[in-house]
Motif scaffolding. Structure first.
Motif, PDB file in Angstrom:
ATOM      1  N   ARG A 161     -30.880 -37.129 -34.837  1.00  0.00           N
ATOM      2  CA  ARG A 161     -31.258 -37.203 -33.426  1.00  0.00           C
ATOM      3  C   ARG A 161     -30.195 -38.005 -32.687  1.00  0.00           C
ATOM      4  O   ARG A 161     -29.701 -39.020 -33.191  1.00  0.00           O
ATOM      5  CB  ARG A 161     -32.625 -37.871 -33.277  1.00  0.00           C
ATOM      6  N   SER A 163     -28.791 -39.492 -28.641  1.00  0.00           N
ATOM      7  CA  SER A 163     -29.104 -39.813 -27.247  1.00  0.00           C
ATOM      8  C   SER A 163     -27.834 -40.262 -26.543  1.00  0.00           C
ATOM      9  O   SER A 163     -27.070 -41.063 -27.088  1.00  0.00           O
ATOM     10  CB  SER A 163     -30.139 -40.945 -27.156  1.00  0.00           C
ATOM     11  N   SER A 165     -27.367 -42.353 -24.239  1.00  0.00           N
ATOM     12  CA  SER A 165     -27.744 -43.565 -23.505  1.00  0.00           C
ATOM     13  C   SER A 165     -27.877 -44.700 -24.508  1.00  0.00           C
ATOM     14  O   SER A 165     -28.587 -44.570 -25.511  1.00  0.00           O
ATOM     15  CB  SER A 165     -29.070 -43.349 -22.774  1.00  0.00           C
ATOM     16  N   LEU A 168     -31.575 -45.832 -24.792  1.00  0.00           N
ATOM     17  CA  LEU A 168     -32.402 -44.925 -25.586  1.00  0.00           C
ATOM     18  C   LEU A 168     -32.072 -45.013 -27.066  1.00  0.00           C
ATOM     19  O   LEU A 168     -32.962 -44.939 -27.920  1.00  0.00           O
ATOM     20  CB  LEU A 168     -32.223 -43.485 -25.095  1.00  0.00           C
ATOM     21  N   ARG A 169     -30.783 -45.152 -27.385  1.00  0.00           N
ATOM     22  CA  ARG A 169     -30.403 -45.250 -28.802  1.00  0.00           C
ATOM     23  C   ARG A 169     -31.041 -46.467 -29.461  1.00  0.00           C
ATOM     24  O   ARG A 169     -31.525 -46.388 -30.592  1.00  0.00           O
ATOM     25  CB  ARG A 169     -28.878 -45.293 -28.946  1.00  0.00           C
ATOM     26  N   THR A 174     -31.613 -43.753 -32.479  1.00  0.00           N
ATOM     27  CA  THR A 174     -30.846 -42.512 -32.560  1.00  0.00           C
ATOM     28  C   THR A 174     -29.354 -42.827 -32.561  1.00  0.00           C
ATOM     29  O   THR A 174     -28.944 -43.975 -32.408  1.00  0.00           O
ATOM     30  CB  THR A 174     -31.174 -41.589 -31.375  1.00  0.00           C
ATOM     31  N   SER A 220     -35.852 -33.235 -25.213  1.00  0.00           N
ATOM     32  CA  SER A 220     -36.436 -33.833 -24.012  1.00  0.00           C
ATOM     33  C   SER A 220     -35.831 -33.176 -22.774  1.00  0.00           C
ATOM     34  O   SER A 220     -34.730 -33.535 -22.346  1.00  0.00           O
ATOM     35  CB  SER A 220     -36.189 -35.345 -23.985  1.00  0.00           C
ATOM     36  N   GLN A 313     -30.892 -35.803 -24.925  1.00  0.00           N
ATOM     37  CA  GLN A 313     -31.563 -36.136 -26.184  1.00  0.00           C
ATOM     38  C   GLN A 313     -31.640 -34.849 -27.004  1.00  0.00           C
ATOM     39  O   GLN A 313     -32.122 -33.831 -26.504  1.00  0.00           O
ATOM     40  CB  GLN A 313     -32.963 -36.697 -25.936  1.00  0.00           C
TER      41      GLN A 313
END
Length: 323
Positions: A161, A163, A165, A168-169, A174, A220, A313
């Motif tokens: 996965r 991301s 950002s 977000l990681r 991720t 997402s 994402q």
């Protein structure tokens, strides 16, 4: 001048004495100005395209390539939830045209170009639910891959996965989008990975044709930042454009292939992929003739993205397939 500009210039020289004398004298200057304006528009169009960062049926963007066959280069895999990785070696950004793959989507083939865009509504909503991923999503991936490759068996061995950002990681544990042009496996590392995943069967499985296929999709919303670009493998020369380098990860040492830039390469991307879509792309094939074996790809900064676009994402699912 380009041919069209030269033709228009000729018309400007010839048309006034040949045709504009038929017009009233007060109109002739306006006609000449109009012709001059048209000439400037046509001749300036390439420069204007460079400024707007767009082109017909595609965009102009920058991809990051290995600069040369640097023996010190290495691909460094980041740790999920931590800082983005910095790869060893020297890299250069090249500006190139990325064609809109949607205009060719029905003609792409895994065995020719190396990638395909497919419709596949997501069978689950939460791609961080490990149980649902294993029990529901993997079953759908196996069906999808078998249907589009004709293989007899699919063995899923990895989910990654990503991301686009930092926040977000850290939150979702991720990894970052991989923005250096690469292919996930070399012949050596693909076989080694097979022996690690299926040690008791590997000796028999390597006697037949096997390949590695990735299934990549949004988890997402639509992909509005850092999409993936894919190199049409028919425009690529494996010996010229691929460099096998060490892949350094916390849990193991492997090998990937980094890409060298070549102007003959043709690149595609699929703008704003939705969660109803998935891309299949092949990163290894043991068959050595008449099929694509490796597919260069990379995430890139899309100049057409809105500055406030949500961070990408995504999930990529890696599969061994056996024929």
């Amino acid at each position: 001048l380009p041919p069209v500009c030269a033709s228009l210039s000729w018309c400007m020289l010839v048309a006034p004495p040949c045709t504009t004398h038929l017009l009233p004298s007060f109109i002739r200057p306006s006609v000449n100005l109009l012709l001059l304006f048209l000439l400037l528009c046509v001749c300036m169009r390439p420069a204007m395209a460079g400024v707007t960062r767009h082109a017909s049926n595609g965009i102009v963007a920058k991809l990051q390539f290995l600069t040369s066959r640097d023996s010190n280069a290495a691909y460094v895999a980041s740790v999920a939830g931590e800082a983005a990785a910095t790869h060893d070696g020297q890299y250069t950004f090249h500006e190139l045209f990325l064609a809109d793959g949607r205009t060719h989507a029905t003609t792409f083939s895994l065995d020719r170009e190396g990638f395909q865009l497919l419709k596949q509504p997501p069978p689950i909503e939460n791609f961080f639910d490990e149980d649902k991923l294993k029990e529901v999503y993997e079953a759908e991936v196996r069906k999808l891959v078998q249907a589009h490759t004709g293989c007899r068996r699919v063995q899923i061995f990895d989910h990654t996965r990503r991301s686009a950002s930092d926040a977000l990681r850290r939150e979702l544990k991720t990894r970052e989008p991989s923005s250096v042009v690469h292919n996930d496996y070399s012949e050596w590392s693909a076989t080694n990975r097979l022996r690690a995943i299926l040690p008791e069967e590997a000796d028999e499985l390597v006697k037949g044709r096997f390949a590695i296929v990735n299934v990549w999709r949004s988890i997402s919303g639509s992909i509005e930042s850092y999409p993936l670009a894919f190199c049409d493998s028919t425009s690529m020369d494996d010996a010229r454009d691929l460099v096998a380098v060490k892949r350094k990860a916390a849990d193991r040492i492997g090998e990937v292939q980094l890409g060298l830039y070549n102007p003959t390469q043709r690149w595609f991307y699929f703008p704003r992929m939705s969660m109803e879509e998935a891309v299949l792309f092949k990163t290894f094939d043991s068959q050595t003739e008449d099929v694509n074996r490796f597919t260069l790809h990379a995430a890139f900064e899309d100049p057409s993205s809105d500055p406030d676009a949500p961070p990408r994402q995504s999930i990529e699912t890696r599969c061994f397939i056996f024929f």
